[in-house]
Design a protein around this motif. Structure first.
Motif, PDB file in Angstrom:
ATOM      1  N   ASN A 151      35.193 -15.066  56.846  1.00  0.00           N
ATOM      2  CA  ASN A 151      35.627 -14.856  58.214  1.00  0.00           C
ATOM      3  C   ASN A 151      34.496 -14.167  58.998  1.00  0.00           C
ATOM      4  O   ASN A 151      34.110 -13.051  58.685  1.00  0.00           O
ATOM      5  N   PRO A 152      33.977 -14.864  60.024  1.00  0.00           N
ATOM      6  CA  PRO A 152      32.833 -14.328  60.772  1.00  0.00           C
ATOM      7  C   PRO A 152      33.079 -12.926  61.313  1.00  0.00           C
ATOM      8  O   PRO A 152      32.144 -12.140  61.442  1.00  0.00           O
ATOM      9  N   TYR A 153      34.328 -12.612  61.602  1.00  0.00           N
ATOM     10  CA  TYR A 153      34.621 -11.270  62.088  1.00  0.00           C
ATOM     11  C   TYR A 153      34.214 -10.237  61.051  1.00  0.00           C
ATOM     12  O   TYR A 153      33.550  -9.235  61.357  1.00  0.00           O
ATOM     13  N   PHE A 154      34.585 -10.483  59.806  1.00  0.00           N
ATOM     14  CA  PHE A 154      34.290  -9.503  58.764  1.00  0.00           C
ATOM     15  C   PHE A 154      32.811  -9.486  58.394  1.00  0.00           C
ATOM     16  O   PHE A 154      32.279  -8.454  58.016  1.00  0.00           O
ATOM     17  N   THR A 155      32.151 -10.613  58.537  1.00  0.00           N
ATOM     18  CA  THR A 155      30.738 -10.557  58.188  1.00  0.00           C
ATOM     19  C   THR A 155      29.974  -9.798  59.264  1.00  0.00           C
ATOM     20  O   THR A 155      29.024  -9.090  58.961  1.00  0.00           O
TER      21      THR A 155
ATOM     22  N   ILE B 224      19.969 -12.150  50.471  1.00  0.00           N
ATOM     23  CA  ILE B 224      20.061 -13.363  51.273  1.00  0.00           C
ATOM     24  C   ILE B 224      19.377 -13.168  52.602  1.00  0.00           C
ATOM     25  O   ILE B 224      19.132 -12.053  53.047  1.00  0.00           O
ATOM     26  N   SER B 225      19.066 -14.275  53.249  1.00  0.00           N
ATOM     27  CA  SER B 225      18.257 -14.227  54.461  1.00  0.00           C
ATOM     28  C   SER B 225      19.046 -13.790  55.676  1.00  0.00           C
ATOM     29  O   SER B 225      18.496 -13.238  56.611  1.00  0.00           O
ATOM     30  N   ASP B 226      20.346 -14.076  55.704  1.00  0.00           N
ATOM     31  CA  ASP B 226      21.117 -13.785  56.903  1.00  0.00           C
ATOM     32  C   ASP B 226      22.623 -13.866  56.649  1.00  0.00           C
ATOM     33  O   ASP B 226      23.162 -14.949  56.473  1.00  0.00           O
ATOM     34  N   VAL B 227      23.303 -12.721  56.654  1.00  0.00           N
ATOM     35  CA  VAL B 227      24.764 -12.749  56.424  1.00  0.00           C
ATOM     36  C   VAL B 227      25.535 -13.428  57.509  1.00  0.00           C
ATOM     37  O   VAL B 227      26.675 -13.820  57.303  1.00  0.00           O
ATOM     38  N   LEU B 228      24.975 -13.494  58.700  1.00  0.00           N
ATOM     39  CA  LEU B 228      25.742 -14.068  59.804  1.00  0.00           C
ATOM     40  C   LEU B 228      25.721 -15.600  59.740  1.00  0.00           C
ATOM     41  O   LEU B 228      26.429 -16.256  60.484  1.00  0.00           O
TER      42      LEU B 228
END
Lengths: 346, 346
Positions: free
Chosen positions: A75-79, B70-74
DNA sequence: CATGTGCATGGAATCGATTACATGAGGGAT
DNA sequence: ATCCCTCATGTAATCGATTCCATGCACATG
């Protein structure tokens, strides 16, 4: 140079001093002669020595590590939350270990236990359920703890969260203005605070327009996309389907979109859609989705500060920040097309 | 019961045995009498004792922990990767500590150093650059290491990745069939393998249709949304803008979409768009985005297995899995509208 | 000159586990 | 009855740091 792994003893031997002196140099203790200091530094350099964090933690009883147990990494919110937590923690000299619960209480317990076993200095949790025995015990024992986003009622732990009540009122006002009267909600698990609060706020807001929220219009979801699909399918099979579906998180909104599309229906012409939790992709979906945005970065920061306050002996503050409505096109043509709130991400 | 934190000594005292016996019970050593075993278990239970992982690690020289940088969590691709890594690791009895580099070499180094200091048993990295001195040193010293997704050429470390060459050829064939001739690419950083390889594969595929890839049609991005915006703005300012933009990752595709939309242009009528890395949201964007999907879960699993093989003394295998094209509508009307590849997410 | 103060340093205890080694009890073989 | 082997158990060393305490030296003070 850079051997596989030198210990403080090797450094002491190489520098011709005792381990105590090496330790003092490393921890910048004042009582070290310039001479000893330079010899130690040289030895550290040439051996590629790095202090063993495990040994250090055992001795000092602190790991300078925070645990973060989130409900769902996908879930992008949590990331985004995780990212801001790590950022703030790093600024304060802590690292973060993330545990992903996938909305499963058993997995959540697994991670909490794991983090406790590692003797993290503090725990940040967004609980997936009403509180397992383990979680309650953890809250009572010594480990500093702070709830973020969701919390467990009746447990004496600071909470950092956002309040969506006002934004939900704004949303309902917006929907009412557009002529919608039959509004439904895809709720999150009743065991989570965000799950039940969003339904309550929605029902209250409807009440102020003399509207009801019938049980048939409350779909039980679990914050995952699949449940959004399933619930919307149910809504669409009703004799009188709702005109609007409000998803209590972005993943269920994604599932809702899937289900609507699978029937060949169109948003908002056939059915309107709104979501809690705004994400960059909502700008580019078909149609752009009206959503309630949380100040996610600020929540992460505030949560870390509260937790570190507890760890370092200060008194932590609970924090509540307001969420706000971002109007786009998924509920029908807005009275002010192309407002600033429709602007692109970031 | 459940005191703040009991040690093995407390358990030994409560059970009336020595710490050695407690340790044996906890590690299911065969030589323990049933009587002692039950007394120890009872003491463990009533004290709420949990072994201190820090002390255990110090003694045994293993943490049963894997590091993942990792390179990017988003980026949803990496979060899916992280999830499958954690899942597989858990199945094998390891936990995972994630470090997010945000595509910044300095942050990457920070996390690598931090993980090394914590004496993780093995390191999984998707390098953000061509290899800092620290990273090269880490690869040479004892810590088991495996590269995932991206790698550093010339470093002797197993690589688990997917090969997009065939899928990129399929994409170019698809674009050519739709009549597109001026194709541009938003590349990733040249220092990353995925950054340069995708450009090379694209250029090769174009060559087989007698098409060129002029420098003006190679935009330098950094795998983040902003760079996608910037590059597409540049493309659109050209005297002869491209007919298609291929973004080397999903975030740059998002930025591209932003920039195109900001000019009031339409996809695919005015300009076509395709992306590397498929994500669930691409089904619902306007229009649905044609993308190249990686077998992300399998990559994560394979990477963990390779790493654990190294850690436990077996010989690790490099693995390469194929990516595949998923045709949607962002490049123009497909010859077979509504094929199975357009199907909804999971 | 004797004594006190402060600083740089080393020795050794300690954190909480694991494990090699020693010991003693019990049982089978001769 | 003696010897030997096995099994259950305890003692103590160890992992790699930090830190209390003691020591010795240099210097200032009376």
């Amino acid at each position: 140079m850079v051997s596989s792994s030198a210990s403080i003893k090797d450094v002491a031997a190489a520098a011709g001093v005792s381990v105590a002196t090496v330790s003092r140099v490393l921890n910048s203790h004042p009582s070290v002669s310039p001479d000893a200091r330079t010899r130690v530094m040289a030895a550290v350099e040439s051996l590629g020595y790095r202090p063993n964090a495990v040994a250090r933690s055992l001795r000092t009883h602190q790991t300078r590590t925070l645990g973060l147990v989130i409900s769902d990494v996908l879930n992008p919110y949590f990331t985004e939350l995780a990212r801001s937590v790590e950022e703030e923690a790093r600024a304060l000299g802590y690292s973060v270990i993330i545990g992903n619960a996938d909305e499963r209480p058993d997995l959540q317990d697994h991670h909490v236990q794991n983090l406790l076993d590692r003797r993290i200095d503090g725990l940040l949790v967004s609980p997936t359920d009403g509180g397992s025995p383990l979680m309650l015990a953890a809250a009572r024992t010594g480990t500093p703890m702070v709830f973020v986003d969701r919390w467990i009622p009746g447990v004496d732990v600071p909470v950092v969260r956002s309040d969506g009540r006002a934004a939900i009122r704004d949303l309902v006002a917006h929907l009412h203005r557009l002529g919608h009267r039959r509004l439904a909600i895809i709720a999150g698990p009743a065991a989570t605070t965000t799950g039940s609060e969003r339904v309550d706020a929605f029902r209250e807001a409807l009440a102020s327009y003399e509207l009801e929220l019938p049980d048939a219009y409350i779909g039980q979801g679990d914050f995952q996309a699949d449940s959004g699909r399933r619930v919307v399918d149910g809504f669409l099979d009703l004799a009188e389907p709702p005109e609007v579906v409000f998803a209590a998180d972005n993943l269920m909104a994604l599932g809702a979109l899937d289900a609507i599309r699978a029937r060949g229906l169109r948003v908002p012409a056939d059915i309107a859609l709104a979501a809690f939790d705004d994400i960059p992709w909502f700008v580019h979906t078909d149609p752009p989705v009206t959503a309630i945005a949380q100040p996610t970065k600020d929540l992460g920061r505030a949560a870390v500060r509260a937790l570190v306050d507890r760890i370092e002996g200060r008194t932590p503050q609970s924090v509540t920040l307001p969420a706000h409505l971002v109007v786009r096109r998924s509920c029908g043509e807005s009275p002010h097309p192309r407002t600033s709130t429709e602007r692109s991400t970031r």
